[in-house]
Design a protein around this motif. Structure first.
Motif, PDB file in Angstrom:
ATOM      1  N   VAL A 154      40.672  45.497  42.001  1.00 45.68           N
ATOM      2  CA  VAL A 154      39.757  44.434  42.688  1.00 45.68           C
ATOM      3  C   VAL A 154      38.861  43.797  41.717  1.00 45.68           C
ATOM      4  O   VAL A 154      38.543  42.959  41.284  1.00 45.68           O
ATOM      5  N   LEU A 155      37.708  44.941  41.444  1.00 44.52           N
ATOM      6  CA  LEU A 155      36.803  44.906  40.680  1.00 44.52           C
ATOM      7  C   LEU A 155      36.964  44.355  39.177  1.00 44.52           C
ATOM      8  O   LEU A 155      36.373  43.527  38.456  1.00 44.52           O
ATOM      9  N   GLY A 156      38.296  44.772  38.632  1.00 44.62           N
ATOM     10  CA  GLY A 156      38.576  44.528  37.471  1.00 44.62           C
ATOM     11  C   GLY A 156      39.561  43.271  37.215  1.00 44.62           C
ATOM     12  O   GLY A 156      39.975  43.050  36.295  1.00 44.62           O
ATOM     13  N   GLY A 157      39.821  42.704  38.332  1.00 48.94           N
ATOM     14  CA  GLY A 157      40.752  41.319  38.246  1.00 48.94           C
ATOM     15  C   GLY A 157      42.080  42.050  38.006  1.00 48.94           C
ATOM     16  O   GLY A 157      42.802  41.042  37.450  1.00 48.94           O
ATOM     17  N   LEU A 212      47.711  41.357  42.099  1.00 43.81           N
ATOM     18  CA  LEU A 212      48.007  41.419  43.469  1.00 43.81           C
ATOM     19  C   LEU A 212      49.133  42.537  43.918  1.00 43.81           C
ATOM     20  O   LEU A 212      48.836  43.461  44.738  1.00 43.81           O
ATOM     21  N   PRO A 213      49.923  42.617  43.242  1.00 42.85           N
ATOM     22  CA  PRO A 213      51.055  43.408  43.459  1.00 42.85           C
ATOM     23  C   PRO A 213      50.800  44.951  43.285  1.00 42.85           C
ATOM     24  O   PRO A 213      51.077  45.804  44.302  1.00 42.85           O
ATOM     25  N   ALA A 214      49.933  45.096  42.391  1.00 39.20           N
ATOM     26  CA  ALA A 214      49.278  46.580  42.277  1.00 39.20           C
ATOM     27  C   ALA A 214      48.783  47.128  43.425  1.00 39.20           C
ATOM     28  O   ALA A 214      48.449  48.257  43.680  1.00 39.20           O
ATOM     29  N   ILE A 215      47.653  46.172  43.550  1.00 39.42           N
ATOM     30  CA  ILE A 215      46.690  46.243  44.833  1.00 39.42           C
ATOM     31  C   ILE A 215      47.315  46.564  46.030  1.00 39.42           C
ATOM     32  O   ILE A 215      47.172  47.482  46.836  1.00 39.42           O
TER      33      ILE A 215
END
Length: 480
Positions: free
Chosen positions: A38-41, A44-47
């Protein structure tokens, strides 16, 4: 929900404290990885994938800790107090976490909050490393044939434990309606009461505060009236509060959240405290895992039903319908709930009697509870021979009332003593004849249960061995 069905088997087959520490470590890694993305942009699938894995590992600590607590308590009363504090902390944590989390996200962003959450879970895992080693009293082979059989063991336990069925049915109904009200309260605050976007947070904050209070109140109910009343009153309080929450303005809605939270906590705490009393310790992890499945499944189903209810009955009508449904369910279950505390007074007497015996005093509460549940009452008339020297031994006797004589040693024993352990622990025939001097009331425990309990605990084994050795070395008095 799927993970919880398999987690119970792990809890019942391993060191319950280590299950907590390992699960927290894995969850912290997943949260930390998601926070970094999240902090590194990151994508979304990985998050989402890390979040999914984290939710799987999060299914383990709660049932593992709940299954571990009975082994750390010295009495059922202490266990009830611990469970009540658990509930109060759980509701307080929900209240604090939700409020602080929302403020923190607005202040520093979701990535930093996810990182902070990972740090909190990591600290919990480190603390869990210091938990004592606690395993199930023994492996239950009947419930251990295959992963699916193990996953369903909690359901089979409910089917075979009538006193536990009604509380769990009430619990399922409560969680189903909790899922429904989660949607209804949001709609109530924003649309009908016009409390703004912060309105749902206010309602849920008061609900959480009521839950924290209810976790403590369960102690009063249990001490005075038992678990059955706590469950019945809690369910009715929740149902009635939901029914009136939307009737007249925001003040009434906020006030109604307090008894609703209290009622929910009474049912939740009562059910969780009943599990170790009524379910065998070898399977209790899977019963608690079943409760985790219910938390997710029932609440999710209720949330799906809520929009249809609101569309069909209107917001106010749907709240009244949900509250009345809870009240009707409680009324139907009241006869079964009244039987929940049946036999507890007798169980307390047997527990006190067994705990008073030197070689049973060191036993952990789950092992002692198994002996209490398996003990059978026996009455003998004055002059009757209870056991005879030279016979095979298959029973241990604990004397509750009356007086007996060890014939060969001309020694009398009164209430609070036991006999018959030598033949069981040394696997030899009875070494003496025991006769009732007066009418006597005893509790009997089978060889298998008695030997398993004593030999499972090092201190109990050492004490029993010392007592047996002392008895065998005692000289037999000469015959006049």
């Amino acid at each position: 929900m799927v993970a919880a069905s398999f987690v119970g088997g792990i809890v019942d087959r391993g060191d319950r404290g280590r299950v907590v520490s390992v699960a927290c470590a894995l969850q912290a890694l997943c949260l930390g990885g998601a926070a970094a993305l999240v902090l590194g942009g990151g994508s979304l699938p990985a998050i989402a994938a890390l979040t999914a894995v984290g939710s799987v590992t999060a299914a383990a600590p709660r049932p593992a800790l709940q299954a571990l607590m009975p082994a750390l308590a010295n009495s059922p009363e202490e266990l009830t107090r611990a469970t009540a504090l658990w509930s109060a902390g759980d509701n307080g944590g929900f209240l604090l976490g939700g409020g602080a989390g929302g403020i923190a996200i607005a202040a520093v962003g979701p990535g930093a909050v996810a990182a902070g959450s990972a740090a909190c879970v990591a600290v919990a895992g480190l603390l869990a490393v210091r938990l004592p080693v606690v395993t199930a009293t023994e492996l239950d082979e009947e419930h251990g044939q295959g992963a699916l059989a193990g996953a369903l063991a909690g359901v089979r336990t409910l089917a075979r434990t009538p006193l536990l069925r009604a509380p769990f049915v009430l619990f399922v109904g409560l969680l189903l309606l909790e899922g429904t009200t989660d949607v209804q309260f949001v709609a109530l605050a924003i649309t009908r009461l016009r409390m703004g976007n912060g309105g749902p947070g206010a309602l849920f904050a008061v609900l959480g505060a009521g839950g924290a209070l209810g976790g403590i109140m369960v102690l009063w109910f249990v001490r005075r009236r038992g678990y059955g009343l706590a469950l019945g009153v809690g369910a009715l309080a929740f149902g009635c509060s939901v029914a009136v929450a939307g009737l007249d303005g925001s003040v009434l809605a906020l006030v109604a959240m307090i008894p609703a939270g209290i009622g929910f906590a009474l049912v939740e705490t009562g059910v969780m405290a009943l599990v170790p009393r009524l379910a065998d310790d070898a399977i209790v992890g899977r019963v608690y895992a079943l409760s985790e499945m219910i938390y997710t499944g029932a609440a999710g189903a209720g949330a799906l039903v809520a929009p249809a209810l609101i569309a069909r009955l209107g917001l106010l009508g749907s709240l009244v319908a949900v509250g009345c449904a809870m009240a009707v369910m409680t009324a139907l279950l009241l006869p079964a709930l009244a039987r929940v505390d049946a036999g507890q007074e007798q169980a307390a007497r047997v527990r006190e009697l067994l705990r008073g015996l030197a070689f049973l005093a060191p036993l952990q509460l789950p092992r002692l509870e198994r002996l209490v549940q398996e003990a059978q009452p026996t009455r003998v008339a004055a002059g009757s021979v209870i056991l005879r020297a030279g016979e095979p031994g298959d029973t241990f006797f604990a004397l509750e009332r009356g007086e007996v004589e060890i014939v060969e040693y001309r020694r009398r024993q009164g209430p609070g003593t036991g006999f018959g352990e030598i033949a069981l622990l040394r696997d030899v025939p009875r070494t003496a004849t025991v006769r009732a001097v007066t009418d006597a009331e005893l509790w009997t425990i089978t060889r298998r249960s008695f030997v398993a309990a004593v030999t499972a605990h090092g201190d109990a084994t050492a004490l029993a061995d010392a007592i047996v050795t002392e008895h065998l070395q005692r000289p037999v008095p000469a015959i006049d």
